[in-house]
Design a protein around this motif. Structure first.
Motif, mmCIF file in Angstrom:
data_model
loop_
_atom_site.group_PDB
_atom_site.id
_atom_site.type_symbol
_atom_site.label_atom_id
_atom_site.label_comp_id
_atom_site.label_asym_id
_atom_site.label_seq_id
_atom_site.Cartn_x
_atom_site.Cartn_y
_atom_site.Cartn_z
ATOM 1 N N UNK A 172 23.863 7.035 -8.686
ATOM 2 C CA UNK A 172 23.133 5.885 -9.241
ATOM 3 C C UNK A 172 23.940 5.159 -10.315
ATOM 4 N N UNK A 173 24.842 5.887 -10.971
ATOM 5 C CA UNK A 173 25.616 5.277 -12.057
ATOM 6 C C UNK A 173 26.667 4.286 -11.548
ATOM 7 N N UNK A 174 26.868 4.266 -10.229
ATOM 8 C CA UNK A 174 27.805 3.280 -9.688
ATOM 9 C C UNK A 174 27.192 1.883 -9.671
ATOM 10 N N UNK A 175 25.890 1.826 -9.849
ATOM 11 C CA UNK A 175 25.212 0.536 -9.879
ATOM 12 C C UNK A 175 24.807 0.202 -11.320
ATOM 13 N N UNK A 176 25.577 -0.672 -11.970
ATOM 14 C CA UNK A 176 25.321 -0.941 -13.393
ATOM 15 C C UNK A 176 23.982 -1.641 -13.640
ATOM 16 N N UNK A 177 23.392 -2.199 -12.592
ATOM 17 C CA UNK A 177 22.124 -2.919 -12.774
ATOM 18 C C UNK A 177 20.905 -2.029 -12.553
ATOM 19 N N UNK A 178 21.125 -0.824 -12.054
ATOM 20 C CA UNK A 178 19.993 0.066 -11.792
ATOM 21 C C UNK A 178 19.365 0.517 -13.117
ATOM 22 N N UNK A 179 18.039 0.605 -13.124
ATOM 23 C CA UNK A 179 17.332 1.024 -14.336
ATOM 24 C C UNK A 179 17.824 2.393 -14.825
ATOM 25 N N UNK A 180 18.167 3.267 -13.869
ATOM 26 C CA UNK A 180 18.668 4.588 -14.241
ATOM 27 C C UNK A 180 19.928 4.469 -15.106
ATOM 28 N N UNK A 181 20.818 3.563 -14.703
ATOM 29 C CA UNK A 181 22.076 3.380 -15.438
ATOM 30 C C UNK A 181 21.815 2.804 -16.833
ATOM 31 N N UNK A 182 20.918 1.845 -16.904
ATOM 32 C CA UNK A 182 20.570 1.250 -18.197
ATOM 33 C C UNK A 182 20.008 2.320 -19.141
ATOM 34 N N UNK A 183 19.067 3.101 -18.629
ATOM 35 C CA UNK A 183 18.476 4.184 -19.438
ATOM 36 C C UNK A 183 19.541 5.184 -19.877
ATOM 37 N N UNK A 184 20.424 5.500 -18.936
ATOM 38 C CA UNK A 184 21.468 6.493 -19.176
ATOM 39 C C UNK A 184 22.362 6.062 -20.339
ATOM 40 N N UNK A 185 22.747 4.796 -20.310
ATOM 41 C CA UNK A 185 23.611 4.267 -21.370
ATOM 42 C C UNK A 185 22.851 4.199 -22.698
ATOM 43 N N UNK A 186 21.628 3.721 -22.654
ATOM 44 C CA UNK A 186 20.826 3.632 -23.889
ATOM 45 C C UNK A 186 20.627 5.018 -24.504
#
Ligand code: BUP
Length: 452
Positions: free
Chosen positions: A176-190
């Motif tokens: 999922x982290x390959x997609x920078x727009x996915x909510x999972x990635x946003x949450x992960x970074x935050x």
């Protein structure tokens, strides 16, 4: 007064992989004389979770529970992931409790998935916050470094070099982290950025299992000024309950059984389940196989009967050869602790890896998604087991054939290398939690700090 024990509240998020370690940590802190509160969010996703919490709270009546009702998100997607999001939107429910609790809450331990929305609220109430990271230190190093990686590359389409840890091939990064727009990635970074505001990070691993990653994190090599990472594992088991498989296991010779489970959140395709069945049978070993064909156990009844998935002939031959196939929940720790178990075919959810490490059961790693390849790397490097990397996602062939599975299961059960190195990992695990062991020391120091 100075002699008052600290009052620690724990905030778990959804899924057994998150509930289990936070509750284990709660029970351990109680054993150290702390006053402990557990915050429980309702409704829960699966019946495994509600059953687990009920048993846990009745086994530890002195743990104070605080029940909060959240609004489930009505959206398509992974139900556990949606639950993370609805809990993440609920820190306002916590605030009044923080101010009114008696004795006053000294400190909060927050699940990693909730960090970015809960930390600001808790800090504003003047309470120290610790993160509980429910995966490996390898995965924590990836998480800690990820915002820097993204900034430098814009998108994560390439391998990732984590300072002090090494190169993580693109295929090992959670998909999922390959997609920078996915909510999972946003949450992960935050969340990763919010970790930097925490007073420390507790993690279910131990020094001897992941020395490089822990050192790189704690020496500020991964992220300068990163909070102290405190390895406290392996966490102790909570309750040894009866499991339907116990009588069967008691009748098996020592180290003769292959235990097969892909965790509570993975549902394999029916085709892959069939190939796995063929493979297990051809390996010639008896097996105890826990099957999931749906992600959430509440939906379990709607799916195919085992006979339909595996065929009546196969079910008959399983019975004839004395193996066991179960659908639903088993008490995994009871199984891994049992002398009859000689190998574990696992998805490498981190709790499962740590349980195998504690009992010295050799692992055949077959990661399915998320952080599991990072964890499989730890299995391989530490000597706890073997990992056939081509099997997992990103490999050429998606369906792994029974023939190939049989060969690797035999190797797992017969290789003197892995059969002797896994018990050595267990010795190190026991040392870490023994008197003067590294994990015990870390936890004692953590509690001592809360008192001042
Ligand atoms: Br399935 C199953 N019995 O039948 P992981 C799991 N467990 O006791 P996951 C059982 O749940 P995530 C069963 O021992 C472990 O403590 C198991 O956590 C227990 O994987 C826990 O291994 C499962 O981390 O969670 O559930 O896939 O995907 O969140 O890592």
């Amino acid at each position: 007064s100075d002699d008052e024990p600290p009052h620690i509240a724990l905030l778990p998020s959804a899924g057994m992989g998150h509930l289990t370690p936070l509750c284990q940590q709660a029970a351990t802190l109680l054993g150290y004389g702390c006053k402990v509160s557990l915050i429980v969010f309702h409704p829960m996703v699966s019946s495994s979770e509600s059953h687990f919490i009920t048993t846990f709270l009745s086994s530890f009546p002195s743990i104070h529970s605080i029940h909060l009702n959240i609004t489930p998100l009505n959206a398509p997607g992974d139900p556990f992931f949606l639950q993370f999001e609805s809990i993440r939107r609920s820190p306002h429910l916590l605030l009044p409790l923080l101010n009114s609790s008696s004795p006053r809450i000294t400190s909060l331990i927050v699940d990693m998935t909730l960090a970015s929305t809960f930390l600001p609220v808790i800090s504003s109430a003047g309470i120290s916050t610790y993160i509980f990271f429910t995966s490996s230190a390898a995965m924590l190093s990836l998480c800690a470094y990820f915002p820097t990686h993204i900034n430098a590359r814009k998108i994560s389409t390439c391998d990732m070099e984590i300072p002090g840890v090494g190169v993580i091939p693109k295929v090992s990064i959670p998909p999922l982290l390959h997609n920078p727009d996915h909510l999972f990635t946003t949450q992960f970074i935050e969340n990763s950025l919010a970790f930097q505001q925490a007073s420390g990070i507790l993690i279910n691993t131990f020094d001897d299992l992941e020395p490089e990653a822990l050192m790189a994190l704690n020496n500020g090599v991964v992220v300068p000024g990163f909070p102290r990472v405190i390895p406290v594992g392996p966490l102790k088991q909570l309750f040894l309950k009866e499991t339907s498989a116990l009588a069967w296991l008691d009748a098996q010779p020592e180290r003769s059984v292959v235990y097969v489970s892909f965790g509570s959140r993975t549902a394999m395709s029916v085709e892959q389940i069939r190939e796995l069945g063929v493979g297990l049978e051809r390996s010639g070993f008896r097996f105890l196989w826990v099957i999931k064909t749906k992600k959430v156990d509440k939906e379990e009844e709607q799916v195919l009967e085992l006979e339909e998935v595996l065929g009546e002939e196969f079910m008959e031959s399983i019975k004839a050869k004395g193996s066991m196939v179960v659908r639903g929940w088993v008490e995994q720790e009871v199984i891994l602790k049992h002398e009859a178990v000689g190998g574990f075919v696992s998805h490498c959810g981190w709790n499962s890896v740590m349980e195998a490490a504690l009992y010295g059961v050799p692992v055949l790693a077959w990661p399915q998604h998320g952080d599991q390849k990072m964890n499989a790397g730890v299995v391989k490097r530490s000597g706890l087991g073997m990992w056939v990397e081509e099997w997992s996602w990103g490999g050429e062939e998606k369906l792994v054939k029974g023939e190939e599975i049989a060969k690797r299961v035999k190797e797992l059960m017969e290789s003197t290398t892995v059969q002797s190195s896994a018990p050595r990992v267990a010795v190190k695990a026991m040392n870490a939690i023994a008197e003067r062991g590294s994990s015990r020391k870390g936890l004692t120091e953590f509690i001592a700090k809360l008192k001042v």
